[in-house]
Enzyme design. Structure first.
Site, PDB file in Angstrom:
ATOM      1  N   ASN A  40     -10.811   0.362   1.701  1.00 34.77           N
ATOM      2  CA  ASN A  40      -9.364   0.393   1.538  1.00 34.77           C
ATOM      3  C   ASN A  40      -9.043   0.217   0.055  1.00 34.77           C
ATOM      4  OD1 ASN A  40      -6.598  -0.106   1.449  1.00 34.77           O
ATOM      5  ND2 ASN A  40      -6.587  -1.331   3.317  1.00 34.77           N
ATOM      6  N   HIS A  83      -2.484   6.735   4.529  1.00 38.90           N
ATOM      7  CA  HIS A  83      -2.997   5.585   3.793  1.00 38.90           C
ATOM      8  C   HIS A  83      -4.404   5.269   4.274  1.00 38.90           C
ATOM      9  CE1 HIS A  83      -3.777   1.684   2.265  1.00 38.90           C
ATOM     10  NE2 HIS A  83      -3.491   1.055   3.389  1.00 38.90           N
ATOM     11  N   CYS A 135       0.797  -1.225   0.000  1.00 36.64           N
ATOM     12  CA  CYS A 135       0.000   0.000   0.000  1.00 36.64           C
ATOM     13  C   CYS A 135       0.831   1.278   0.000  1.00 36.64           C
ATOM     14  CB  CYS A 135      -0.964   0.004   1.186  1.00 36.64           C
ATOM     15  SG  CYS A 135      -2.290  -1.203   1.013  1.00 36.64           S
TER      16      CYS A 135
END
Length: 314
Positions: free
Chosen positions: A273, A243, A110
């Site tokens: 996400n 994030h 990520c």
């Protein structure tokens, strides 16, 4: 370096928490209290990592201050590839029809978007490129195990595109002041907490608590390290975009940094996400609110415990 245009793409299909209540008996209240997620986007039939990345590029084209054929570097970023040979980067090159330039696709979980920008920084420093296109795209629902009660409800799909130049190109350019990346695979349960072994099963997160702990440590650390080496403090920053994994993580990062809640950008509540694309999508969403002179930090953390941060000045 300068950010010349930002694009994004979000699939039309919306999956709300009721779907997972019926599938896994996880209540809306339970999911929201632990993740902050209420909805997530899901790629439709015929959509994939590459088509979403191309759509993100196309969304930005009317704001690009130079012709596409001046691009001399493409960097794709994803951990959910549609094709591991004809990569995301190659699909983007084919779509924009820019010939005979360096094209790479990278995965650092990520944190991949920030790692991709750092690759651009290296090409620019070596004089090997002057205008780059970075595309981060994640098709999490292609790999997600929806029936997994630990992480099946977390994932959403989406993409972003960043057009970056070595020298300023237009009045509205955003300066990329500094980029920092690192790997913390020696910490905690880094090599087993989140995995995607395509020949075995999909995305699993058997050690979510360990991920949470280290994400809450490393995103503030990366932010503070980046600011310190640029002789800045958190008070100098207008927005931090962490994030987009979990609203509790975002709130924890803001608290650690002593950052007012309104300065911590979040889209995980309605997008889920979206992996390495999440921060870029957040920047795309926030760009209209930015004013001249303001500073923004993107800070990231991913599986394998990759991390990084990027400092922007409007």
């Amino acid at each position: 370096m300068y950010l010349n245009a930002i694009g994004a793409y979000l699939p039309e299909a919306i999956v709300d928490n009721q779907y997972f209540e019926e599938l896994n008996e996880l209540s809306d209240e339970w999911i929201v209290s632990r993740t902050g997620i209420r909805q997530r986007r899901k790629a439709g039939p015929g959509e994939n990592t590459q088509t979403m990345g191309i759509a993100a590029v196309q969304e930005a084209l009317d704001r690009l201050p130079y012709p596409l054929d001046e691009i001399d570097l493409i960097v794709g970023a994803t951990y959910t590839p549609h094709d591991t040979i004809v990569t995301l980067g190659h699909a983007i090159q084919h779509a924009i029809q820019v010939h005979d330039i360096p094209v790479v696709t990278i995965s650092a979980a990520c944190s991949s978007l920030v790692n991709a920008v750092e690759i651009v920084q290296g090409y620019f420093a070596l004089g090997k490129a002057s205008k780059a296109l970075v595309v981060a795209s994640e098709h999490n629902t292609a790999y997600n195990i929806e029936t997994d009660p630990k992480s099946g409800h977390l994932w959403g799909d989406g993409a972003c595109a960043l057009f970056i130049s070595r020298e300023p190109q237009a009045e509205g350019d955003i300066r990329i002041v500094d980029v920092l990346t690192g790997g913390a695979a020696t910490r905690g349960k880094a090599t087993e907490s989140v995995t995607l072994k395509m020949q075995e099963r999909g995305i699993i997160m058997p050690n979510g608590r360990d991920v949470f702990i280290h994400a809450c440590q490393y995103m503030p650390k990366a932010t503070l390290d980046l600011l310190e080496r640029n002789r800045l403090t958190v008070a100098d920053v207008q927005y931090v975009i962490p994030h987009q994994a979990n609203l509790r993580i975002t709130n924890n990062v803001a608290e650690t940094l002593q950052l007012p809640a309104e300065k911590a950008v979040s889209n995980v509540e309605y997008l889920g996400n979206t992996g390495c694309a999440g921060c870029g999508i957040g920047l795309w969403e926030k760009k209209g609110d930015l004013q001249k002179g303001q500073k923004v930090v993107l800070t990231v953390f991913g599986g394998g415990y990759s991390y990084g941060a990027m400092l922007l000045q409007v």
